[in-house]
Design a protein around this motif. Structure first.
Motif, PDB file in Angstrom:
ATOM      1  N   ASN B 284      -1.187  -6.090  11.941  1.00 41.01           N
ATOM      2  CA  ASN B 284      -1.700  -4.726  11.730  1.00 41.01           C
ATOM      3  C   ASN B 284      -1.729  -4.363  10.258  1.00 41.01           C
ATOM      4  OD1 ASN B 284      -2.081  -4.347  14.438  1.00 41.01           O
ATOM      5  ND2 ASN B 284      -0.064  -3.398  14.771  1.00 41.01           N
ATOM      6  N   SER B 288      -4.959  -3.378   8.081  1.00 38.67           N
ATOM      7  CA  SER B 288      -5.084  -2.084   7.401  1.00 38.67           C
ATOM      8  C   SER B 288      -5.431  -2.273   5.918  1.00 38.67           C
ATOM      9  CB  SER B 288      -3.821  -1.237   7.595  1.00 38.67           C
ATOM     10  OG  SER B 288      -2.791  -1.690   6.757  1.00 38.67           O
ATOM     11  N   GLU B 292      -8.848  -0.920   4.256  1.00 43.85           N
ATOM     12  CA  GLU B 292      -8.808  -0.073   3.055  1.00 43.85           C
ATOM     13  C   GLU B 292      -9.667  -0.687   1.950  1.00 43.85           C
ATOM     14  OE1 GLU B 292      -4.864   0.650   1.474  1.00 43.85           O
ATOM     15  OE2 GLU B 292      -5.671   1.881  -0.167  1.00 43.85           O
TER      16      GLU B 292
END
Lengths: 321, 321
Positions: B284, B288, B292
């Motif tokens: 995860n 992420s 981003e």
């Protein structure tokens, strides 16, 4: 002012700038390892050549100090990596970087010094065109220094080395960085291409004289002045130009490759190499390179800076360590 | 076209340029050692990022190929020196440079690769101002890579490493070079400062995702696909983010630091780290960072090159080696 004062005067702003341009950052160990040999002194000969060359072409030496730092860091990087490769435990009277921080520490400190050297050049106060040229000279020179060090290591495993091969090796390993220092000084002083090339040749040729004369100093200077054991090249069996000439002329000092030598054996080596004409041969060759180098400065108008460059060239031979 | 095709298409001119820009010169041994790992393949991910970033800002990719080679050589230099420091005998399926040419050979090959990388950038076909900026980005990045490798070595001698420290280490050791590749592509494409920074952040963030996801791949990919032993990080007791999370949550696979492991023990490790939530946590986090990073490309107009960059970002996670 003596040439030593002239060199020292130019080392002051360089030493100050080193503290600003290579501060201890995180991780502190990496920066302490990187600064270890830089801060241990050294004559700052290459920075002096760069700054005097810059002055001699009418540059503003304040703006060239960063580049002088870069050349010194680049020089130090080669020392740090060479000490790992040659397994040398001492440098400038201090324990070599790898003996304190390990081989990995020495490799990384060297890589950092080199990176900082180029970073500092690219962030100097001059036109992009000149800075790009200066950075290009520095890194091209580093490729040659690597070639020279490769040859040096290669020669250790060979039975014989020809004079021409030896000269190519020291030209790459040592002389070209003096050339680069002088040329970068000229480029940052906005000298034309021809003047830059003349300064490069000046540095390269006097650098050759410097390195060739090292053989003489190594054998004839007492240990306490030399900062390392007198005659260490001979004792370690190094095939310097002095020994290449001697062996070609059937002369072989007893101490050659013996690993150790008494003061009497060092004296015997001096006697043998004097008789074979090897010491004279090497001295004369060093002088002739330095003189050829000095003649390249005919392109410059007379000035104090030009005189300093000529004096530094002579100092390459009159220094005793 | 698949993302793998897009990456491969960009690797063709890069591979051709490598032969022109890093030919075998004298001494041949030095250049053979320098080319050894460069020629052994590799996905050329960083060159692809540089070229796609250049296209995405409207640059002429033909003019950016040299810089793409420079970034690949710089990456290879870090691999060659890391293998000496970490005593790793194999790289890209071949014997590491130092196992063939010795430690000195490995050090010199790395130094040469790095020097050639900067030389190639400074001699590229663009305005001096852009090339100077590109060279500056490359060498500043190298300083950070050295800092990252120093931290990595330092962590091996510590009992515990915090998550934030680990992230700082991989950001410096791996992620910033992806950032540099993307930014250099933008700079050479004459992008403005803000776009260059966005591209840098894109590369840095997706590079973080890339490296974080490596922990997952190391444990869950069969050896024959991975190109090295499955679970080697765990077996060697490395404190990767996966293990930092696991240890913080009281989970410790039997194979951790054992030096060797059976397929059953690797499966046990997967089970333990699934149960502790560590594998999910790392997956995860990687996702992420990549998301981003992708969002930084909002600054660019839509184009095929932008799509390629976004696909490469996803590929950082969907690759299986």
């Amino acid at each position: 002012m003596t040439v030593i004062d002239e060199i020292k005067n130019r080392s002051v702003p360089v030493d100050n700038a080193i503290d600003t341009l290579l501060p201890v950052k995180n991780p502190p160990g990496l920066y302490e390892a990187s600064r270890h040999i830089v801060k241990a002194g050294g004559k700052r000969l290459r920075p002096a050549v760069l700054l005097a060359a810059n002055e001699a072409v009418g540059g503003n030496p304040d703006k060239a100090v960063s580049a002088a730092v870069a050349v010194e860091l680049m020089h130090t990087f080669t020392l740090v990596h060479d000490d790992i490769m040659d397994n040398d435990p001492v440098r400038r009277g201090l324990p070599a970087v790898h003996t304190i921080w390990g081989e990995a520490g020495g490799i990384l400190a060297g890589d950092t010094l080199y990176s900082k050297a180029v970073e500092i050049i690219t962030e100097s106060d001059a036109e992009p065109k000149q800075l790009l040229k200066a950075a290009n000279i520095l890194v091209k020179t580093c490729v040659e220094v690597c070639e020279g060090q490769w040859l040096d290591i290669d020669f250790e495993n060979r039975d014989s080395v020809f004079k021409e091969e030896y000269l190519e090796m020291i030209e790459k390993k040592t002389a070209v960085l003096f050339g680069a220092a002088a040329q970068i000084g000229a480029v940052l002083g906005c000298a034309d291409e021809k003047t830059g090339q003349a300064l490069y040749d000046f540095g390269r040729l006097t650098g050759l004289g410097f390195q060739i004369y090292d053989d003489v100093l190594d054998l004839t200077t007492p240990s306490e002045i030399l900062g390392k054991r007198q005659g260490s090249d001979i004792v370690e069996g190094k095939r310097t130009l002095l020994m290449i000439h001697a062996l070609e002329h059937g002369a072989k000092p007893k101490a050659f490759g013996k690993g150790d030598a008494t003061p009497e054996e060092i004296q015997e080596a001096i006697d043998v190499l004097t008789k074979s004409g090897s010491l004279d041969y090497v001295k004369n060759l060093a002088v002739s390179y330095v003189e050829e180098g000095k003649s390249k400065l005919d392109i410059l108008p007379d000035s104090n800076a030009k005189k300093v460059l000529l004096d530094i060239a002579d100092y390459m031979l009159y220094r005793n360590f």
